[in-house]
Write an enzyme that holds these catalytic residues in place. Sequence first.
Site, PDB file in Angstrom:
ATOM      1  N   CYS A 162       0.900  -1.045  -0.078  1.00 45.91           N
ATOM      2  CA  CYS A 162      -0.051   0.004   0.163  1.00 45.91           C
ATOM      3  C   CYS A 162       0.859   1.269  -0.051  1.00 45.91           C
ATOM      4  O   CYS A 162       2.200   0.991   0.340  1.00 45.91           O
ATOM      5  CB  CYS A 162      -0.740  -0.140   1.205  1.00 45.91           C
ATOM      6  N   ARG A 191       1.576   1.528  -5.934  1.00 45.39           N
ATOM      7  CA  ARG A 191       1.874   0.561  -4.913  1.00 45.39           C
ATOM      8  C   ARG A 191       0.346  -0.135  -4.564  1.00 45.39           C
ATOM      9  O   ARG A 191       0.423  -1.067  -3.575  1.00 45.39           O
ATOM     10  CB  ARG A 191       2.467   1.186  -3.524  1.00 45.39           C
ATOM     11  N   TRP A 233      -3.820  -2.002  -1.443  1.00 47.43           N
ATOM     12  CA  TRP A 233      -3.630  -3.281  -2.055  1.00 47.43           C
ATOM     13  C   TRP A 233      -3.940  -4.329  -1.228  1.00 47.43           C
ATOM     14  O   TRP A 233      -3.236  -4.645  -0.092  1.00 47.43           O
ATOM     15  CB  TRP A 233      -2.047  -3.349  -2.566  1.00 47.43           C
ATOM     16  N   ASN A 260       0.561   0.158   6.314  1.00 50.12           N
ATOM     17  CA  ASN A 260       1.185  -0.558   5.153  1.00 50.12           C
ATOM     18  C   ASN A 260       1.765  -1.696   5.836  1.00 50.12           C
ATOM     19  O   ASN A 260       2.598  -1.207   6.499  1.00 50.12           O
ATOM     20  CB  ASN A 260       2.108   0.401   4.215  1.00 50.12           C
ATOM     21  N   GLY A 261       1.473  -3.019   5.578  1.00 54.59           N
ATOM     22  CA  GLY A 261       2.080  -4.163   6.041  1.00 54.59           C
ATOM     23  C   GLY A 261       0.986  -5.087   6.478  1.00 54.59           C
ATOM     24  O   GLY A 261      -0.105  -5.010   6.047  1.00 54.59           O
ATOM     25  N   GLU A 293      11.217 -13.409 -19.148  1.00 50.77           N
ATOM     26  CA  GLU A 293      10.947 -12.015 -18.755  1.00 50.77           C
ATOM     27  C   GLU A 293       9.834 -11.421 -19.994  1.00 50.77           C
ATOM     28  O   GLU A 293       8.844 -10.847 -19.625  1.00 50.77           O
ATOM     29  CB  GLU A 293      12.130 -11.143 -19.030  1.00 50.77           C
ATOM     30  N   LYS A 320       5.947 -10.087 -18.901  1.00 48.82           N
ATOM     31  CA  LYS A 320       5.461  -8.760 -19.328  1.00 48.82           C
ATOM     32  C   LYS A 320       4.130  -9.052 -20.009  1.00 48.82           C
ATOM     33  O   LYS A 320       3.164  -8.346 -19.589  1.00 48.82           O
ATOM     34  CB  LYS A 320       6.375  -8.035 -20.382  1.00 48.82           C
ATOM     35  N   GLU A 363       1.460  -9.960 -17.364  1.00 49.66           N
ATOM     36  CA  GLU A 363       1.155  -8.907 -16.344  1.00 49.66           C
ATOM     37  C   GLU A 363       0.398  -7.816 -16.645  1.00 49.66           C
ATOM     38  O   GLU A 363      -0.625  -7.457 -16.184  1.00 49.66           O
ATOM     39  CB  GLU A 363       2.274  -8.190 -16.126  1.00 49.66           C
ATOM     40  N   HIS A 391       9.819 -31.435 -25.021  1.00 49.59           N
ATOM     41  CA  HIS A 391       9.625 -32.359 -23.715  1.00 49.59           C
ATOM     42  C   HIS A 391       8.169 -31.981 -23.028  1.00 49.59           C
ATOM     43  O   HIS A 391       7.843 -32.384 -21.892  1.00 49.59           O
ATOM     44  CB  HIS A 391      10.616 -32.219 -22.915  1.00 49.59           C
ATOM     45  N   LYS A 431       3.415  -2.383  -7.374  1.00 53.06           N
ATOM     46  CA  LYS A 431       4.831  -2.352  -7.735  1.00 53.06           C
ATOM     47  C   LYS A 431       5.826  -3.006  -6.737  1.00 53.06           C
ATOM     48  O   LYS A 431       6.805  -3.258  -6.936  1.00 53.06           O
ATOM     49  CB  LYS A 431       5.022  -0.757  -7.969  1.00 53.06           C
TER      50      LYS A 431
HETATM   51  O1  M6R Z   1      11.393  -4.447  -6.507  1.00 55.76           O
HETATM   52  P1  M6R Z   1      11.556  -5.948  -6.770  1.00 55.76           P
HETATM   53  O2  M6R Z   1      12.571  -5.733  -7.792  1.00 55.76           O
HETATM   54  O3  M6R Z   1      12.152  -6.680  -5.793  1.00 55.76           O
HETATM   55  O4  M6R Z   1      10.169  -6.679  -7.295  1.00 55.76           O
HETATM   56  C1  M6R Z   1      10.148  -7.958  -7.549  1.00 55.76           C
HETATM   57  C2  M6R Z   1       8.958  -8.262  -8.248  1.00 55.76           C
HETATM   58  O5  M6R Z   1       8.149  -7.990  -7.487  1.00 55.76           O
HETATM   59  C3  M6R Z   1       8.730  -7.631  -9.567  1.00 55.76           C
HETATM   60  O6  M6R Z   1      10.004  -7.605 -10.615  1.00 55.76           O
HETATM   61  C4  M6R Z   1       7.691  -7.927 -10.460  1.00 55.76           C
HETATM   62  O7  M6R Z   1       7.771  -9.188 -10.897  1.00 55.76           O
HETATM   63  C5  M6R Z   1       7.443  -6.807 -11.506  1.00 55.76           C
HETATM   64  N1  M6R Z   1       6.122  -6.377 -11.594  1.00 55.76           N
HETATM   65  C6  M6R Z   1       7.555  -7.352 -12.805  1.00 55.76           C
HETATM   66  O8  M6R Z   1       7.260  -6.497 -13.975  1.00 55.76           O
END
Ligand code: M6R
Length: 615
Positions: free
Chosen positions: A2, A27, A75, A101-102, A488, A492, A495, A511, A610
């Site tokens: 959050c 966040r 969040w 937050n937490g 990766e 992307k 997400e 496989h 994020k």
């Molecule tokens: O802040 P961080 O690099 O530790 O975050 C790790 C993941 O949460 C972050 O890379 C996440 O997978 C991204 N949304 C990818 O685009």
Amino acid sequence: MCGIVGYIGKTHAYPILIKGLKRLEYRGYDSAGVAMINDNGNLNVYKAKGKVADLEAYCEDKDTSGCVGIAHTRWATHGEPNSANAHPHYSASGRLALIHNGIIENYLTVKEKLVGRGIAFKSVTDSEVLIQLIEYIMQSNNLELLEAVQVALHQVIGAYAIAILDREHPDTIICARQSSPLVVGLGSDGAYYIASDASPIAEYTDKVVYLNDGDIAVLQPGHDLRVVNMDNETQHPNVKQIDVTLGQLEKGGYPYFMLKEIFEQPSCLRDCMRGRISVEGYHITLSAVIDYRDKLINARRIIIVACGTSWHAGLIGKQLFESLCRTPVEVEYASEFRYRDPVLYPDDVVVAISQSGETADTLAAIELARKAGAFVFGICNAIGASIPRLTQTGVYIHVGPEIGVASTKAFTGQVIVLSMLALCLANERHTISDEKYKEMVAELIRIPEKMEKALKTNEQIERLAPIFTYAKNCLYLGRGYNYPVALEGALKLKEISYIHAEGYPAAEMKHGPIALIDSEMPVFVIATRDKLYEKVISNIQEVRARGGRVTALVTEGDEQIRKFADHVIELPDTIECFQPLIASIPLQLLAYHIAVCKGKDVDRPRNLAKSVTVE
Ligand code: M6R
């Protein structure tokens, strides 16, 4: 997960709070709320389900006056996203309001006790438990707010960054931190700002204090910042200077932060290398390597811990360290590592990679490694975040604030730092020749220019994107250094467009995943010219033989793959180990344009945040 913001000073708090929430919206954005104490001493709390814009609309006809306030963008962890579960939470009497937050892990036990004493709850969150507990302690022991906060925090287990308003004391905000980030900004006019990171504060002041775990801060305008711990012992805050420009925090003419951040990569990587690579001597200098040379070059093993995109960068790091430094490397998901019982030696070097520097699992992995006596090296973007403060040394990637939830420039920043680190250590260990070292450093310097060329594929990709909008599944294939690029690329797409995608080592496809291939499934193959090129061509043929539709990323001038791929995207050539820096760009653009075609909110994908500060 959050985002929290607060202000106390001489001006109208509400606009500062709303602007701050917008900067922190990455966040969490399932609900938001704000609390202000007005000139008549009323504590007004307004909350709305949805984004900050929904809160703003809701507040249009409300009394938002007052020079002190706190705000929150959520969040959800405990309780569905709705206005009751949104923050701020009132205490039972309505005297106090809290944002959090937490996660309060023992909230159910505490709640049961409070319910037993007749306290009614309005939400199902763990956060409300904390403010009810604080008020209960205050009333039953006749304590001041600060004393009650200290007693309450002794009773809760978990992670928190909190801020509290008390309508009886409109000249004070009390905030505290334990395992969740909290920054206090010191205004030149005596005002105070608080936020989960420095981005909402940067336009008002460049002087900040990053609170440490266990700190409780008392903010009173015109008075010195007072920081104590739960036992009321005075702490001595360290005032730091931040260096974030407004331009870095805004979209600069791009429709989305993600696109801006994709296009920023060449200049960000130049910034990252500046002062670290000497263009004349083709030499890399990293102060962390100078300071801890022996520890680093004598590492028995490197263990990389990270999550998500940072973990993908770690997979590239493994190949770099192993091939250049000849040091064995393991790459671990931080979330798994922390709960295994890993074998760690004092001469292991644990490299923690994180954009935000606040990922809860990565922090826990660091803690475990440090307890086991390993040396921990951090690779982080957010200046002053928890990870750089918990690691013995490290390197910042210096790509500027990354706002888009889908990580782009942080990924290439991490890869370039890992490349510099591997080259630096290889040079110190004499595992590569001086000639090869200089040749590779020279190529690193050329990478931003090559990325600029790769970005020119944007128009072609924008034209191609609509073809893939209706796909239900996609496959991404690559080998060697391009395998993490495939992972990766798939992440992307998942997400931000919500299309299911798998990244696979191209040869592993036969496989299992080959069974999925038909004319409906787009297959993206990273087939740049390297030592596995011919093998990847065979893998493409296997896909084609089953009716699969292939889009290939190839090295410019490649005529061979053009003959049998449906689409080819040409990329500038580079040394094999730096190929991920180039090849990831068209895949970022592809995910972006597909998501835009599907009408998705690229910067705020559903269910994501994020900074994942909860496990
Ligand atoms: O802040 P961080 O690099 O530790 O975050 C790790 C993941 O949460 C972050 O890379 C996440 O997978 C991204 N949304 C990818 O685009």
